[in-house]
Design an enzyme around this catalytic site. Structure first.
Site, mmCIF file in Angstrom:
data_model
loop_
_atom_site.group_PDB
_atom_site.id
_atom_site.type_symbol
_atom_site.label_atom_id
_atom_site.label_comp_id
_atom_site.label_asym_id
_atom_site.label_seq_id
_atom_site.Cartn_x
_atom_site.Cartn_y
_atom_site.Cartn_z
ATOM 1 N N CYS A 2 21.674 2.224 12.109
ATOM 2 C CA CYS A 2 22.260 3.287 12.310
ATOM 3 C C CYS A 2 23.365 3.642 11.490
ATOM 4 O O CYS A 2 23.524 2.781 10.318
ATOM 5 C CB CYS A 2 22.851 3.146 13.859
ATOM 6 S SG CYS A 2 21.582 2.579 15.104
ATOM 7 N N ASP A 101 19.782 -4.494 22.637
ATOM 8 C CA ASP A 101 20.436 -5.505 22.057
ATOM 9 C C ASP A 101 21.926 -5.271 21.932
ATOM 10 O O ASP A 101 22.713 -6.336 22.004
ATOM 11 C CB ASP A 101 19.860 -5.818 20.615
ATOM 12 C CG ASP A 101 19.711 -4.550 19.755
ATOM 13 O OD1 ASP A 101 19.813 -3.430 20.304
ATOM 14 O OD2 ASP A 101 20.116 -4.934 18.404
ATOM 15 N N LEU A 268 6.531 -4.362 3.072
ATOM 16 C CA LEU A 268 6.500 -3.956 1.459
ATOM 17 C C LEU A 268 5.746 -5.110 1.031
ATOM 18 O O LEU A 268 6.099 -6.136 0.891
ATOM 19 C CB LEU A 268 7.756 -3.834 0.952
ATOM 20 C CG LEU A 268 8.520 -2.510 1.707
ATOM 21 C CD1 LEU A 268 9.913 -2.363 1.026
ATOM 22 C CD2 LEU A 268 7.845 -1.095 1.445
ATOM 23 N N VAL A 298 2.066 1.279 -6.717
ATOM 24 C CA VAL A 298 1.235 1.005 -7.628
ATOM 25 C C VAL A 298 1.487 1.961 -8.867
ATOM 26 O O VAL A 298 2.023 3.000 -8.882
ATOM 27 C CB VAL A 298 -0.225 1.057 -7.206
ATOM 28 C CG1 VAL A 298 -0.452 -0.012 -5.869
ATOM 29 C CG2 VAL A 298 -0.692 2.512 -6.574
ATOM 30 N N SER A 373 10.706 -6.936 4.213
ATOM 31 C CA SER A 373 10.915 -6.864 2.813
ATOM 32 C C SER A 373 10.889 -8.597 2.540
ATOM 33 O O SER A 373 11.560 -9.178 3.208
ATOM 34 C CB SER A 373 12.113 -5.925 2.290
ATOM 35 O OG SER A 373 12.494 -6.286 1.094
ATOM 36 N N GLY A 374 10.509 -8.713 1.213
ATOM 37 C CA GLY A 374 10.540 -10.166 0.735
ATOM 38 C C GLY A 374 11.943 -10.461 -0.259
ATOM 39 O O GLY A 374 11.981 -11.366 -0.789
#
Length: 623
Positions: A2, A101, A268, A298, A373-374
């Site tokens: 947010c 939460d 991703l 790509v 995400s990594g």
């Protein structure tokens, strides 16, 4: 995720808060709210822009009041273990009226107090908590600083917000530039290394801290309190197999917690071991029939395309891939850079940020609200090429010459890292006497610039250098642009590798667990080998979300670059960059062969992005 904003003032600043709402609307399009209170002599405003992720009902809207009506919160982020915290509070007799939460976080802060509650949280957050019974306002950010929170402070006023442009709008007027921050970016390609910003007077709430403002005092003051520090304790020498299983279990649990959502999820996927591991862990948790919503960037240029590896993972998972082709026209490239610099609040560091922006646009088109995400895997597991250099350097300093030679030979034999060495990228980590000679593009205003030491300092361990990347040199800028590009499209990014339990477990591990037998990320590759295709687990090259930007700058984008480098550009007028030296350096860069030479693409891209940013934020800059 947010947007939040607020103020404390001896005047009522309702207008400024309504302006903040409009500036940050992209962060939270689902609902918004403002609250105005007076505590003693102080007027307080709290604003929230909501992106609904957990409990989509109005019960999760903010600002949210505590059950007794005495305390309030505005909160951005996710505390992933909120269900466990809720269960603990329910055992203590507390009752809840929603599945949000936010209600759990507010109850925890009120029941335990911020100092005791924050260490229990596992997640990413930035919040403002008005603690009514104790006449104080608490600001806080998560341990790694994934979620942003900025402030502008004077004795009689405090403004805070999720984005810098929001504070600029609320405060009004023009700000001086911070030349030290600009110098780090322009000359060292560094961003977010400390709590300063490009605007003098606007700062970040430090990660892993809470900031207390006493509302009973006649003047405002900020008290900074850390609630978490990384400690270094080596495991027993015989802990190999146990550590491997523990890393595997912690990683899967980090992914599991980040799959808690009432809206669609995605990931991703770059085809590297980190993002691929998250994808297989998602499938393990959600089941083989779950739609993982794989998203990949790509390129039509085979030199920069990773489709081969992306498709290997997709086949293993039996999942389709939503691919974003990076084939926009040169004219579009500058339009995109203008957009991402505006959303980013700072100059960006490469076209990879545009890739992220386009991936988030695709996620929105597909209705995917939460994306994993990594980011953080390379810093955690010594995935970058520089870590091998740091490790060998530390071994030589300690007199472990045979081990250093053995390590070097193992990487040479595997042809993993050494073949990818580039002086263009490595030069900023070298001492000055080893760096190649090059033109200095710094302008007059940067004459007092003090560079950061990026190499391995004397008596510094590799683990301590990893920690610096988490705290200053790498993770802060990566999480910064991921937050801005995802929020530009009202998407939420979650990073399992930034789980504090993984950080506490893996960073203190001796280098032999991470750099071994010619492989980076050794312990993690072993842990994930049963789940990943071997072509991914033992993949030798490393790219990530790449694009052919180095060649674009020399050819397709050259006319536009020369226009931005024109004599009348703001970076020259403001004394930030030396015009003649930059133009000469750019000519030399264009004559370099692909991926060869001493001039890195970032040496050209950074002044380009700086000029674009200066033009976008021109109205806020003291000229």
């Amino acid at each position: 995720m947010c947007g939040i904003a607020g103020f404390i003032s001896n005047n009522n600043n309702n207008l400024e808060l309504s302006q903040a709402e409009s500036i940050q609307k992209h962060r939270g399009p689902d609902a918004s709210g403002c609250l105005y209170l007076q505590v003693g002599d102080w007027h307080i405003g709290l604003a929230h822009q909501r992106l609904s992720i957990i409990d989509l009902s109005d019960a999760g809207n903010q600002p949210m009041a505590a059950a007794d009506g005495q305390s309030w919160i505005i909160y951005n982020g996710e505390v992933y273990n909120y269900l466990e915290i809720r269960a603990e509070l329910e055992q203590a007799g507390l009752q809840f009226h929603s599945t949000s939460d936010t209600e759990v976080i507010l109850a925890a802060l009120q029941y335990w107090g911020p100092e005791k509650a924050l260490p229990k949280f596992n997640g990413m957050w930035a919040f403002a908590y008005l603690d009514g019974p104790h006449n104080r306002l608490i600001l806080s950010r998560d341990r790694v600083g994934v979620k942003p929170l900025y402030y502008f402070f004077s004795e009689r006023q405090l403004y805070f917000a999720s984005e810098i442009k929001t504070i600029l709008t609320m405060v009004g007027g023009r700000f001086s530039l911070n030349y030290q921050v600009i110098g780090k970016y322009l000359l060292q390609s560094l961003l977010e290394t400390d709590n300063q910003t490009f605007f003098a007077g606007i700062a970040k709430v430090p990660a892993a801290h809470l900031v207390e403002i006493d509302l009973a005092s006649p003047s405002l003051s900020l008290t900074f309190k850390p609630y978490w520090r990384l400690h270094f304790a080596e495991p027993p020498n015989d802990a190999g197999e146990g550590i491997l299983k523990e890393v595997q279990d912690l990683f899967f649990d980090a992914v599991r917690l980040r799959l808690r959502s009432d809206v669609p999820l995605g990931i991703l996927l770059s085809g590297g071991v980190d993002s691929s591991a998250i994808a297989v862990a998602m499938q393990q948790v959600l089941g083989p029939g779950a739609n993982l919503n794989l998203l990949s960037a790509v390129s039509r240029d085979h030199r920069f395309d990773e489709s081969q590896y992306i498709d290997i993972v997709a086949r293993r998972l039996d999942q389709p891939v939503h691919k974003v082709m990076l084939d926009f026209q040169p004219s579009q490239a500058f339009d995109y850079l203008e957009k991402v610099c505006w959303f980013n609040d700072e100059p960006v560091y490469s076209f990879a940020v545009v890739s992220q922006y386009l991936l988030m646009q695709k996620a929105k088109e597909l209705g995917i609200t939460v994306v994993l995400s990594g980011q953080g895997g390379d810093e955690l597991l010594c995935g970058y090429k520089k870590y091998l250099g740091f490790y060998i350097q530390s071994l030589l300093r300690q007199g472990h010459i045979p081990t250093a030679l053995k390590t070097f030979w193992s990487f040479w034999r595997q042809d993993t890292v050494l073949g990818q060495f580039s002086i263009m990228e490595a030069k900023r980590y070298l001492p000055s006497f080893l760096r190649p000679q090059e033109l200095n593009i710094a302008g007059e205003k940067l004459k007092d610039f003090q560079p950061e030491i990026l190499g391995l300092s004397n008596n510094m361990t590799l683990q301590e250098r990893q920690a610096l990347d988490y705290q200053r040199f790498s993770i802060p800028i990566l999480t910064h642009f991921e937050d801005r590009m995802s929020m530009a499209w009202a998407r939420e990014l979650r990073e399992p590798f930034l789980d504090y339990r993984l950080i506490e477990k893996i960073i203190p591990l001796p280098p032999r667990y991470k750099l071994r037998h010619g492989w980076t990320k050794y312990i993690f590759r072993q842990a994930m080998a049963p789940f990943l295709p071997p072509e991914i687990t033992w993949r030798k090259d490393k790219q990530g979300f790449v694009n052919p930007q180095s060649e674009w700058l020399k050819h397709e984008l050259r006319p536009g670059v020369l226009d931005y480098f024109g004599q009348d550009s703001l970076m020259f007028k403001l004394g930030l960059v030396n015009h003649d030296n930059l133009r000469q350096k750019y000519r030399a860069y264009c004559q370099q062969s692909a991926l060869k030479g001493n001039i890195w693409l970032i040496d050209i891209f950074n002044p380009l992005a700086l000029e674009i940013w200066l033009r976008k934020f021109h109205d806020f800059i003291q000229l």
